[in-house]
Design an enzyme around this catalytic site. Structure first.
Site, PDB file in Angstrom:
ATOM      1  N   GLU A  98       0.846  -1.189   0.000  1.00 58.87           N
ATOM      2  CA  GLU A  98       0.000   0.000   0.000  1.00 58.87           C
ATOM      3  C   GLU A  98       0.886   1.245   0.000  1.00 58.87           C
ATOM      4  OE1 GLU A  98      -2.400   1.706  -0.678  1.00 58.87           O
ATOM      5  OE2 GLU A  98      -4.002   1.704   0.808  1.00 58.87           O
ATOM      6  N   ASP A  99       0.355   2.352  -0.493  1.00 56.15           N
ATOM      7  CA  ASP A  99       1.158   3.572  -0.551  1.00 56.15           C
ATOM      8  C   ASP A  99       1.325   4.220   0.818  1.00 56.15           C
ATOM      9  OD1 ASP A  99      -1.536   4.318  -0.382  1.00 56.15           O
ATOM     10  OD2 ASP A  99      -1.517   5.610  -2.144  1.00 56.15           O
TER      11      ASP A  99
HETATM   12  P1  IMP Z   1      -6.675   5.684   5.416  1.00 51.60           P
HETATM   13  O1  IMP Z   1      -7.817   4.734   5.188  1.00 51.60           O
HETATM   14  O2  IMP Z   1      -7.104   6.935   6.112  1.00 51.60           O
HETATM   15  O3  IMP Z   1      -5.486   5.034   6.092  1.00 51.60           O
HETATM   16  O4  IMP Z   1      -6.247   6.250   4.023  1.00 51.60           O
HETATM   17  C1  IMP Z   1      -5.661   5.506   3.102  1.00 51.60           C
HETATM   18  C2  IMP Z   1      -5.760   6.129   1.736  1.00 51.60           C
HETATM   19  O5  IMP Z   1      -5.980   7.547   1.734  1.00 51.60           O
HETATM   20  C3  IMP Z   1      -4.421   5.933   1.081  1.00 51.60           C
HETATM   21  O6  IMP Z   1      -4.344   4.682   0.456  1.00 51.60           O
HETATM   22  C4  IMP Z   1      -4.376   7.085   0.119  1.00 51.60           C
HETATM   23  O7  IMP Z   1      -5.016   6.716  -1.077  1.00 51.60           O
HETATM   24  C5  IMP Z   1      -5.158   8.191   0.792  1.00 51.60           C
HETATM   25  N1  IMP Z   1      -4.258   9.123   1.474  1.00 51.60           N
HETATM   26  C6  IMP Z   1      -4.086   9.285   2.796  1.00 51.60           C
HETATM   27  N2  IMP Z   1      -3.193  10.246   3.070  1.00 51.60           N
HETATM   28  C7  IMP Z   1      -2.762  10.695   1.871  1.00 51.60           C
HETATM   29  C8  IMP Z   1      -1.806  11.703   1.479  1.00 51.60           C
HETATM   30  O8  IMP Z   1      -1.146  12.393   2.270  1.00 51.60           O
HETATM   31  N3  IMP Z   1      -1.659  11.871   0.139  1.00 51.60           N
HETATM   32  C9  IMP Z   1      -2.341  11.149  -0.795  1.00 51.60           C
HETATM   33  N4  IMP Z   1      -3.231  10.213  -0.461  1.00 51.60           N
HETATM   34  C10 IMP Z   1      -3.442   9.980   0.859  1.00 51.60           C
HETATM   35 MG    MG Z   2      -4.360   4.225  -1.585  1.00 50.70          MG
END
Ligand code: IMP
Ligand code: MG
Length: 174
Positions: A98-99
């Site tokens: 994952e990124d």
């Molecule tokens: P989570 O579910 O909040 O952990 O978010 C995960 C997803 O949100 C990641 O896979 C990204 O696609 C997006 N995301 C979260 N933070 C960033 C950021 O700083 N830049 C770009 N995408 C982000």
């Molecule tokens: Mg993502």
């Protein structure tokens, strides 16, 4: 079409390459018999492609796509499966690629649905982590860089589908 806004470099291309090589080595050691990587589209595509090229031995790949119902730069918490895997995970040694892990909600959901498919091992690699944003206690075994709570772009990560092509991790300036 006007170009995207300028960005400041947060993590350089060289820093990323060095760290990805270290992660690849560590993952290879932990998965000596080979690893089945499940990359999360679209953000992980560049991380995945650098990671696998640093990794000798058995590697197979599959892709899934999810949408976190993000509006602008925040996550709502709801996750929708847009593309499922092509093959089974039963009995395999699986690494989710994952990124970034932000609130952790996306990964928590992915780990749950993939664990239910009976892999022998299930681990996760994320290029970036923003621990201060975490809403759920999700386990990520391999983290490239821990960063502060800033919205980052580049190296696969987007803002409104832009900036994925930057070779470094940046922040949109001004
Ligand atoms: P989570 O579910 O909040 O952990 O978010 C995960 C997803 O949100 C990641 O896979 C990204 O696609 C997006 N995301 C979260 N933070 C960033 C950021 O700083 N830049 C770009 N995408 C982000
Ligand atoms: Mg993502």
């Amino acid at each position: 079409m006007p170009g995207p806004q300028a960005t400041d470099v947060l993590i350089t291309e060289q820093q990323i390459q060095t760290r990805v090589a270290e992660l690849a080595l560590q993952i290879r050691r932990d998965f000596p018999d080979g690893v089945h990587m499940v990359a999360v589209l679209k953000g992980a595509f560049i991380f995945l492609s650098d990671l696998v090229r640093q990794m000798p031995g058995h590697v197979s790949l599959d892709f899934m796509a999810v949408s976190s119902y993000a509006k602008g730069t925040t996550t709502s918490g709801e996750v929708r499966l847009l593309k499922d895997l092509d093959t089974t995970l039963e009995g395999r040694d699986v690494l989710i690629v994952e990124d970034i892990v932000d609130t952790g909600l996306t990964l928590m959901y992915l780990q749950e649905i993939l664990r239910a498919r009976g892999p022998r091992t299930l681990r996760t690699a994320c290029l970036l982590s923003k621990p201060s944003r975490r809403q759920v206690d999700v386990k990520v075994e391999y983290i490239g860089f821990t960063i502060e709570d800033r919205f980052v772009v580049g190296y696969g990560l987007d803002y409104a589908e832009q900036y994925r092509n930057l070779p470094y991790i940046g922040v949109i300036s001004g």
